[in-house]
Motif scaffolding. Structure first.
Motif, PDB file in Angstrom:
ATOM      1  N   ALA A  73     106.921 -42.697  -5.494  1.00 34.65           N
ATOM      2  CA  ALA A  73     107.693 -41.759  -6.315  1.00 34.65           C
ATOM      3  C   ALA A  73     107.042 -40.378  -6.371  1.00 34.65           C
ATOM      4  CB  ALA A  73     107.862 -42.309  -7.722  1.00 34.65           C
ATOM      5  N   GLU A  74     105.719 -40.317  -6.215  1.00 35.48           N
ATOM      6  CA  GLU A  74     105.037 -39.025  -6.253  1.00 35.48           C
ATOM      7  C   GLU A  74     105.476 -38.146  -5.082  1.00 35.48           C
ATOM      8  OE1 GLU A  74     103.051 -35.713  -6.931  1.00 35.48           O
ATOM      9  OE2 GLU A  74     103.413 -37.321  -8.368  1.00 35.48           O
ATOM     10  N   GLN A  75     105.804 -38.759  -3.949  1.00 35.01           N
ATOM     11  CA  GLN A  75     106.289 -37.986  -2.802  1.00 35.01           C
ATOM     12  C   GLN A  75     107.638 -37.342  -3.124  1.00 35.01           C
ATOM     13  OE1 GLN A  75     104.837 -37.258   0.134  1.00 35.01           O
ATOM     14  NE2 GLN A  75     102.971 -38.363  -0.382  1.00 35.01           N
ATOM     15  N   LEU A  76     108.481 -38.063  -3.858  1.00 32.01           N
ATOM     16  CA  LEU A  76     109.767 -37.510  -4.269  1.00 32.01           C
ATOM     17  C   LEU A  76     109.548 -36.340  -5.235  1.00 32.01           C
ATOM     18  CD1 LEU A  76     112.651 -38.366  -3.512  1.00 32.01           C
ATOM     19  CD2 LEU A  76     112.748 -39.636  -5.662  1.00 32.01           C
ATOM     20  N   ALA A  77     108.606 -36.512  -6.154  1.00 31.06           N
ATOM     21  CA  ALA A  77     108.295 -35.431  -7.091  1.00 31.06           C
ATOM     22  C   ALA A  77     107.733 -34.217  -6.361  1.00 31.06           C
ATOM     23  CB  ALA A  77     107.301 -35.930  -8.137  1.00 31.06           C
ATOM     24  N   GLY A 104     119.487 -31.439  -3.727  1.00 32.57           N
ATOM     25  CA  GLY A 104     120.514 -32.361  -4.210  1.00 32.57           C
ATOM     26  C   GLY A 104     120.201 -33.797  -3.857  1.00 32.57           C
ATOM     27  N   ARG A 105     119.705 -34.014  -2.641  1.00 30.57           N
ATOM     28  CA  ARG A 105     119.365 -35.381  -2.222  1.00 30.57           C
ATOM     29  C   ARG A 105     118.161 -35.927  -2.989  1.00 30.57           C
ATOM     30  NH1 ARG A 105     120.408 -34.464   4.296  1.00 30.57           N
ATOM     31  NH2 ARG A 105     122.597 -35.160   4.267  1.00 30.57           N
ATOM     32  N   VAL A 106     117.186 -35.088  -3.248  1.00 27.53           N
ATOM     33  CA  VAL A 106     116.024 -35.518  -4.023  1.00 27.53           C
ATOM     34  C   VAL A 106     116.451 -35.900  -5.441  1.00 27.53           C
ATOM     35  CG1 VAL A 106     113.885 -34.691  -5.099  1.00 27.53           C
ATOM     36  CG2 VAL A 106     114.303 -34.261  -2.675  1.00 27.53           C
ATOM     37  N   LEU A 107     117.277 -35.070  -6.050  1.00 26.16           N
ATOM     38  CA  LEU A 107     117.747 -35.357  -7.413  1.00 26.16           C
ATOM     39  C   LEU A 107     118.611 -36.611  -7.441  1.00 26.16           C
ATOM     40  CD1 LEU A 107     118.605 -31.695  -8.412  1.00 26.16           C
ATOM     41  CD2 LEU A 107     116.796 -33.093  -9.431  1.00 26.16           C
ATOM     42  N   LEU A 108     119.405 -36.824  -6.388  1.00 29.74           N
ATOM     43  CA  LEU A 108     120.213 -38.043  -6.296  1.00 29.74           C
ATOM     44  C   LEU A 108     119.316 -39.273  -6.218  1.00 29.74           C
ATOM     45  CD1 LEU A 108     122.853 -39.600  -5.875  1.00 29.74           C
ATOM     46  CD2 LEU A 108     122.741 -39.001  -3.445  1.00 29.74           C
ATOM     47  N   ALA A 109     118.260 -39.202  -5.409  1.00 32.85           N
ATOM     48  CA  ALA A 109     117.327 -40.329  -5.297  1.00 32.85           C
ATOM     49  C   ALA A 109     116.663 -40.612  -6.635  1.00 32.85           C
ATOM     50  CB  ALA A 109     116.281 -40.033  -4.232  1.00 32.85           C
ATOM     51  N   ARG A 110     116.278 -39.548  -7.347  1.00 33.11           N
ATOM     52  CA  ARG A 110     115.676 -39.735  -8.670  1.00 33.11           C
ATOM     53  C   ARG A 110     116.673 -40.354  -9.647  1.00 33.11           C
ATOM     54  NH1 ARG A 110     113.137 -35.026 -11.612  1.00 33.11           N
ATOM     55  NH2 ARG A 110     112.808 -36.775 -13.033  1.00 33.11           N
ATOM     56  N   ALA A 111     117.931 -39.911  -9.599  1.00 31.26           N
ATOM     57  CA  ALA A 111     118.952 -40.449 -10.498  1.00 31.26           C
ATOM     58  C   ALA A 111     119.194 -41.933 -10.225  1.00 31.26           C
ATOM     59  CB  ALA A 111     120.258 -39.664 -10.340  1.00 31.26           C
ATOM     60  N   GLU A 112     119.224 -42.317  -8.953  1.00 33.87           N
ATOM     61  CA  GLU A 112     119.462 -43.720  -8.603  1.00 33.87           C
ATOM     62  C   GLU A 112     118.325 -44.623  -9.070  1.00 33.87           C
ATOM     63  OE1 GLU A 112     122.247 -43.251  -4.615  1.00 33.87           O
ATOM     64  OE2 GLU A 112     120.074 -43.248  -4.395  1.00 33.87           O
ATOM     65  N   ALA A 113     117.108 -44.073  -9.147  1.00 35.72           N
ATOM     66  CA  ALA A 113     115.949 -44.875  -9.562  1.00 35.72           C
ATOM     67  C   ALA A 113     115.719 -44.840 -11.065  1.00 35.72           C
ATOM     68  CB  ALA A 113     114.693 -44.373  -8.844  1.00 35.72           C
ATOM     69  N   GLU A 114     116.344 -43.903 -11.768  1.00 33.85           N
ATOM     70  CA  GLU A 114     116.093 -43.708 -13.196  1.00 33.85           C
ATOM     71  C   GLU A 114     116.815 -44.767 -14.032  1.00 33.85           C
ATOM     72  OE1 GLU A 114     114.654 -43.001 -16.408  1.00 33.85           O
ATOM     73  OE2 GLU A 114     114.025 -41.440 -14.979  1.00 33.85           O
ATOM     74  N   LEU A 115     116.086 -45.438 -14.924  1.00 36.04           N
ATOM     75  CA  LEU A 115     116.673 -46.492 -15.755  1.00 36.04           C
ATOM     76  C   LEU A 115     117.228 -45.942 -17.070  1.00 36.04           C
ATOM     77  CD1 LEU A 115     114.018 -49.319 -15.235  1.00 36.04           C
ATOM     78  CD2 LEU A 115     116.181 -48.979 -14.036  1.00 36.04           C
ATOM     79  N   ALA A 116     116.643 -44.865 -17.584  1.00 40.20           N
ATOM     80  CA  ALA A 116     117.094 -44.298 -18.861  1.00 40.20           C
ATOM     81  C   ALA A 116     118.428 -43.585 -18.639  1.00 40.20           C
ATOM     82  CB  ALA A 116     116.055 -43.331 -19.400  1.00 40.20           C
ATOM     83  N   PRO A 117     119.504 -44.021 -19.294  1.00 39.73           N
ATOM     84  CA  PRO A 117     120.834 -43.444 -19.026  1.00 39.73           C
ATOM     85  C   PRO A 117     120.929 -41.942 -19.232  1.00 39.73           C
ATOM     86  CG  PRO A 117     121.043 -45.498 -20.231  1.00 39.73           C
ATOM     87  CD  PRO A 117     119.579 -45.164 -20.209  1.00 39.73           C
ATOM     88  N   LEU A 123     120.107 -35.946 -14.258  1.00 37.62           N
ATOM     89  CA  LEU A 123     119.748 -35.804 -12.843  1.00 37.62           C
ATOM     90  C   LEU A 123     120.990 -35.841 -11.959  1.00 37.62           C
ATOM     91  CD1 LEU A 123     116.622 -38.148 -12.857  1.00 37.62           C
ATOM     92  CD2 LEU A 123     116.582 -35.694 -12.345  1.00 37.62           C
ATOM     93  N   ALA A 124     121.921 -36.746 -12.292  1.00 39.32           N
ATOM     94  CA  ALA A 124     123.154 -36.841 -11.503  1.00 39.32           C
ATOM     95  C   ALA A 124     123.965 -35.550 -11.599  1.00 39.32           C
ATOM     96  CB  ALA A 124     123.995 -38.029 -11.979  1.00 39.32           C
ATOM     97  N   ALA A 125     124.034 -34.979 -12.800  1.00 38.31           N
ATOM     98  CA  ALA A 125     124.797 -33.742 -12.981  1.00 38.31           C
ATOM     99  C   ALA A 125     124.199 -32.602 -12.160  1.00 38.31           C
ATOM    100  CB  ALA A 125     124.829 -33.363 -14.464  1.00 38.31           C
ATOM    101  N   GLU A 126     122.863 -32.493 -12.173  1.00 37.30           N
ATOM    102  CA  GLU A 126     122.220 -31.427 -11.404  1.00 37.30           C
ATOM    103  C   GLU A 126     122.381 -31.670  -9.902  1.00 37.30           C
ATOM    104  OE1 GLU A 126     118.057 -28.860 -11.285  1.00 37.30           O
ATOM    105  OE2 GLU A 126     118.142 -30.740 -12.436  1.00 37.30           O
ATOM    106  N   SER A 127     122.319 -32.939  -9.500  1.00 35.41           N
ATOM    107  CA  SER A 127     122.526 -33.276  -8.090  1.00 35.41           C
ATOM    108  C   SER A 127     123.930 -32.892  -7.645  1.00 35.41           C
ATOM    109  CB  SER A 127     122.292 -34.775  -7.872  1.00 35.41           C
ATOM    110  OG  SER A 127     122.543 -35.143  -6.541  1.00 35.41           O
TER     111      SER A 127
END
Length: 422
Positions: A73-77, A104-117, A123-127
């Motif tokens: 996940a640090e690579q994504l950050a 957009g793709r990085v934010l999408l990946a973060r949104a897909e992994a994020e558990l907190a709604p 993240l999805a909105a920004e993506s």
């Protein structure tokens, strides 16, 4: 600096070749070398120099590729930090479009992994914003069809996560019009469409779309197994509803069993399928009371609980196993009561490990289940303590603005309320 940038680009391209993709260790090594060269190129580039933006964009792509290869996940950050360090307004059109797409793709990946709604929604909105800009600029610049189709599919996935199913389906339709020139994207387009239809509650279309994706994958391949697992879990969600038809229950069990028959025993998906198939069998057992369904489910749950790939999955398996044993309790307890108690204790240990101190729905559910078991055995004081702990965990979740299953919260409150007339 120009040589460093060129070397980094060559290595990044090499990491995407079939030979590198077949061996994760080789791919990570190639990406690591690319990261070294591009980091140095970025360090040497003067602010405002055209090569600085190019080095940053390539370095972000390397971080993103490394995340894909290693799951770090640090690579994504790191990719996000590099991209946010670029001022989009000051970039030439092609590089501005590339920044929108990659961020957009990085934010999408973060949104897909994020558990907190709440965080996931943000993240999805920004993506969506970034990918919409990338798609609009790609269309205006007459970008090749395969690149436009890939961007549209990312845009559709972000729209789906943001709860905008109709817009997502329209983006998929537009992408599919372009995939005749990019057949490699065809399967992905079908899968995004299937997921979007499922989120929209269009059951028949969902099943047809997933069946089409599964049929397109090589027989007995890991890819087909993954698709069947995803489809089976969608079916299981529908089968678990009391009003579900017997046909839906049977189809969920059948699809999950087909996936389980081909998944390698060492794959992380193995234990996830054990849990899902066990749940499907228990749905059928609770409807029809066929003992072999229960026996097989218990066997599968024991395997998932003991050898699950992560604490969250093991906690879910132990909790399900405890519930199975608790449901069979005769008056006065017995062996099933002992096994239920052990399963719930193991579930609580794993759920707390998975939560790492954060409020957890799984922890609250296990505590409630422990309270119900203790109450059925006549241990009123210990049961009340367990229900009080469950209630406290529900309150922590509400305080953190996390969504909670209110029917379960109300049931815990009901069990804590003093008896009527006292």
């Amino acid at each position: 600096m120009r040589a460093l940038l060129a070397l980094g680009r060559v290595l990044l391209a090499q990491s995407g070749t079939p030979a590198a993709r077949r061996d994760d260790a080789v791919r990570r090594d190639v990406l690591g070398q690319a990261q070294t060269y591009l980091t140095e190129a970025l360090r040497r580039a003067e602010p405002g120099h055209p090569w600085r933006a190019q080095a940053a964009l390539e370095l972000a792509a390397v971080h993103y590729g490394t995340w894909h290869a290693a799951g770090d996940a640090e690579q994504l950050a790191a990719a996000e930090r590099v991209l946010r360090g670029l001022d989009a307004a000051s970039l030439p059109p092609e590089e501005r479009r590339t920044r929108h797409l990659r961020l957009g793709r990085v934010l999408l990946a973060r949104a897909e992994a994020e558990l907190a709604p709440r965080l996931r929604a943000g993240l999805a909105a920004e993506s969506v914003r970034e990918l919409r800009a990338a798609c609009e600029q790609s269309e205006a610049a007459d970008v090749p069809d395969d690149l436009r189709a890939g961007a549209l599919l990312d845009f559709a996935a972000a729209l789906r996560l943001h709860g905008r199913a109709q817009e997502a389906l329209e983006a998929v339709r537009r992408a599919q019009e372009l995939t005749a020139q990019a057949p490699a994207l065809g399967e992905r387009a079908l899968l995004v469409r299937a997921r979007t239809l499922a989120d929209a509650g269009r059951a028949e279309e969902t099943d047809a779309a997933y069946a089409q994706v599964a049929d397109a994958a090589p027989r007995d391949s890991m890819r087909r197994c993954e698709i069947l697992a995803e489809w089976g879990e969608r079916l299981l969600d529908r089968a678990a509803v009391p009003a579900a038809s017997d046909a839906t229950v049977a189809r969920a069990e059948g699809v999950l069993r087909e996936a389980f028959a081909t998944v390698p025993g060492r794959a992380a998906l193995f234990s996830r399928l054990q849990l899902a198939l066990a749940r499907a069998l228990l749905v059928r057992y609770r409807r029809g009371g066929f003992p072999p369904d229960r026996y097989e489910a218990v066997h599968l749950l024991q395997g998932a609980a003991r050898r699950g790939a992560d604490a969250e999955l093991r906690a879910a398996a132990w909790l399900e196993l405890g519930r199975v044993h608790a449901a069979e309790l005769p008056a006065g307890g017995g062996r099933d009561a002992t096994e239920a108690g052990v399963a719930f204790r193991n579930a609580l240990r794993e759920a707390r490990a998975a939560a790492a101190g954060a409020p957890s729905v799984a922890v609250a559910r296990v505590l409630h289940a422990q309270g119900a078991l203790l109450a059925s055995e006549g241990h009123a004081g210990a049961a009340r303590e367990a229900f009080a702990e469950a209630s406290s965990e529900w309150r922590r979740l509400v305080a953190h603005l996390e969504p909670v299953p209110w029917d379960e919260v109300d049931e815990t409150r009901r069990r804590l309320a003093p008896p009527t007339g006292r």
